[in-house]
Design an enzyme around this catalytic site. Structure first.
Site, PDB file in Angstrom:
ATOM      1  N   CYS A  90      -5.319   0.040   2.078  1.00 35.24           N
ATOM      2  CA  CYS A  90      -3.676   0.323   1.884  1.00 35.24           C
ATOM      3  C   CYS A  90      -3.171   0.849   3.212  1.00 35.24           C
ATOM      4  O   CYS A  90      -2.058   0.409   3.848  1.00 35.24           O
ATOM      5  CB  CYS A  90      -3.208   0.850   0.683  1.00 35.24           C
ATOM      6  SG  CYS A  90      -3.692   2.672   0.063  1.00 35.24           S
ATOM      7  N   ASP A 297       5.432  -2.510  -0.016  1.00 35.44           N
ATOM      8  CA  ASP A 297       4.030  -1.972  -0.690  1.00 35.44           C
ATOM      9  C   ASP A 297       2.977  -2.979  -0.252  1.00 35.44           C
ATOM     10  O   ASP A 297       3.164  -4.224  -0.481  1.00 35.44           O
ATOM     11  CB  ASP A 297       4.533  -1.993  -2.100  1.00 35.44           C
ATOM     12  CG  ASP A 297       3.252  -1.495  -3.123  1.00 35.44           C
ATOM     13  OD1 ASP A 297       2.144  -1.006  -2.239  1.00 35.44           O
ATOM     14  OD2 ASP A 297       3.549  -1.172  -4.351  1.00 35.44           O
ATOM     15  N   HIS A 299      -0.052  -2.913  -1.912  1.00 35.13           N
ATOM     16  CA  HIS A 299      -0.874  -3.017  -3.040  1.00 35.13           C
ATOM     17  C   HIS A 299      -0.595  -4.178  -4.091  1.00 35.13           C
ATOM     18  O   HIS A 299      -0.293  -4.047  -5.264  1.00 35.13           O
ATOM     19  CB  HIS A 299      -0.574  -1.553  -4.118  1.00 35.13           C
ATOM     20  CG  HIS A 299      -0.875  -0.447  -3.210  1.00 35.13           C
ATOM     21  ND1 HIS A 299       0.001   0.173  -2.485  1.00 35.13           N
ATOM     22  CD2 HIS A 299      -2.017   0.292  -3.144  1.00 35.13           C
ATOM     23  CE1 HIS A 299      -0.505   1.308  -2.068  1.00 35.13           C
ATOM     24  NE2 HIS A 299      -1.820   1.383  -2.394  1.00 35.13           N
TER      25      HIS A 299
END
Length: 408
Positions: A90, A297, A299
């Site tokens: 990430c 994001d 993720h």
């Protein structure tokens, strides 16, 4: 036999991790974030239209940023059998996004936005433009067939911008040959003792990005990678630079006194965002509203996309919806990014930051400082071979780095 068994176990673990992250994060992607119509939104610059209820401009601008997330089923990462970076990459993905934003600014400009109306056939025709651009024939391609096919200079310009957009995305492809891809970053991390699957902090990622740029740019010459003509023969005041500054804004938790500092940084015209996040969970911060940070994001595990094909799909590289997070949840370790188009812009950045970095009555020391002079004056220079890079025309030094800042 034992080695083959271990490899199969690792592959199974990778697939299970990908499935888990899809379950864990897919609902977050599909959910919509609420934005107040009573407060302005800062997203690289102020959006007053959100207050009046017109959010289309903001959402289109947000969607145009390059979104780089977890991927699965790509070629194995260096030194491992891992074919996915789910749960591991990430921070590297956040670092890729901040660099992608700098590339968009450098090549396409701040006002550029992505149109999803491009068809597969139009995408295939882009290949001819890109290939001709690599060979230094961009002018002939755009002035003749594009104008005739699209009906005018404006359409031709839009066509060429999409060609560069597609090229920028391809630089971050998930394969060993991608100049700024996850495979290159992991390989460079190995030189610092990292292995595929290890966790990276924002400061480490900043230095890996700098090393990747230094390692890759020798093969990135020509109009294809330097559309603005910022080569080694450019005037000294026209060189562009990316500045990455790792900082820590507190101890184990974020110091609330830094809230106004982070807001001021993100509201600057030249800020390209922050590599940060929550503890052990990296995000790419791109703006704020009130006391909440707006972020992209990484993720979300998506399927591998072969960017070497002529009409690879772009939709998965653009986030459909922004997300927000309370400032109080921010991890204190982060890396702040700036993009300076030329010396004049750099002077403006320095002037604006000098105001923000003035110590308050509660803070004895600023988060960081700007020093006049050269890295060699402070014994920070690193000897590198003479190379060229479209960001920096000065071939005397490809970059300067220390524990406090990174120049790309």
């Amino acid at each position: 036999m034992e080695t083959n068994g271990t490899d199969e176990v690792e592959k199974l673990k990778s697939k299970l991790m990908s499935a888990w992250h899809n379950v864990k994060y897919s609902w977050v992607l599909k959910s919509k974030t609420a934005f107040s119509r009573n407060s302005p939104v800062f997203f690289f610059y102020l959006y007053d239209d959100v207050v009046t209820g017109n959010v289309d401009g903001f959402r289109k601008d947000f969607t145009s940023r390059v979104w780089l997330t977890y991927r699965e089923e790509f070629p194995g990462l260096p030194g491992s059998t891992l074919t996915s970076d789910c749960g591991r990459g990430c921070t590297l993905r956040a670092g890729q996004m901040i660099l992608a934003q700098a590339l968009l600014l450098h090549i396409l400009g701040r006002d550029w936005t992505w149109s999803e109306t491009w068809t597969s056939s139009a995408a295939r025709r882009l290949v001819a433009t890109v290939e001709a651009s690599i060979q230094g024939e961009r002018a002939q391609v755009t002035q003749q067939p594009l104008c005739a096919a699209q009906g005018g200079a404006e359409e031709a310009d839009s066509y060429l911008q999409e060609a560069y957009h597609r090229t920028i995305v391809s630089w971050f492809g998930d394969g060993p040959s991608a100049q700024l891809g996850i495979h290159r970053l992991v390989k460079l991390g190995m030189t610092s003792g990292k292995r595929a699957g290890d966790w990276y902090g924002p400061a480490v990622v900043a230095h890996i990005l700098r090393a990747d740029v230094t390692d890759s740019h020798s093969g990135w010459t020509g109009s294809h990678c330097d559309p603005q003509g910022l080569n080694s023969e450019a005037a000294s005041d026209s060189r562009a630079v990316i500045i990455l500054i790792p900082v820590r804004l507190g101890g184990e938790k974020i110091n609330p006194e830094y809230l106004s500092f982070v807001k001021s940084i993100l509201s600057l015209e030249y800020c390209i965002g922050i590599i940060g996040g929550k503890p052990k969970q990296a995000y790419y911060f791109v703006g704020f509203q009130d006391d909440s940070l707006i972020y992209m994001d990484p993720h979300y595990c998506q399927s591998f996309v072969d960017v070497s094909t002529s009409d690879f799909p772009l939709q998965s590289f653009h986030c459909p919806s922004p997300k927000k997070m309370p400032f109080s949840k921010m991890d204190p370790s982060c890396t702040i990014g700036f993009y300076s188009k030329n010396v004049e812009h750099y002077e403006r950045i320095s002037t604006e930051l000098s105001k923000i970095l003035q110590p308050s009555s509660k803070e004895k020391y600023p988060a960081f400082t700007f020093m006049k002079g050269h890295g060699k004056d402070y014994e920070l220079s690193i000897a590198v071979e003479k190379q060229e890079w479209p960001f920096i025309g000065d071939t005397r030094k490809a970059g300067t780095t220390s524990g406090d800042f990174v120049l790309l």
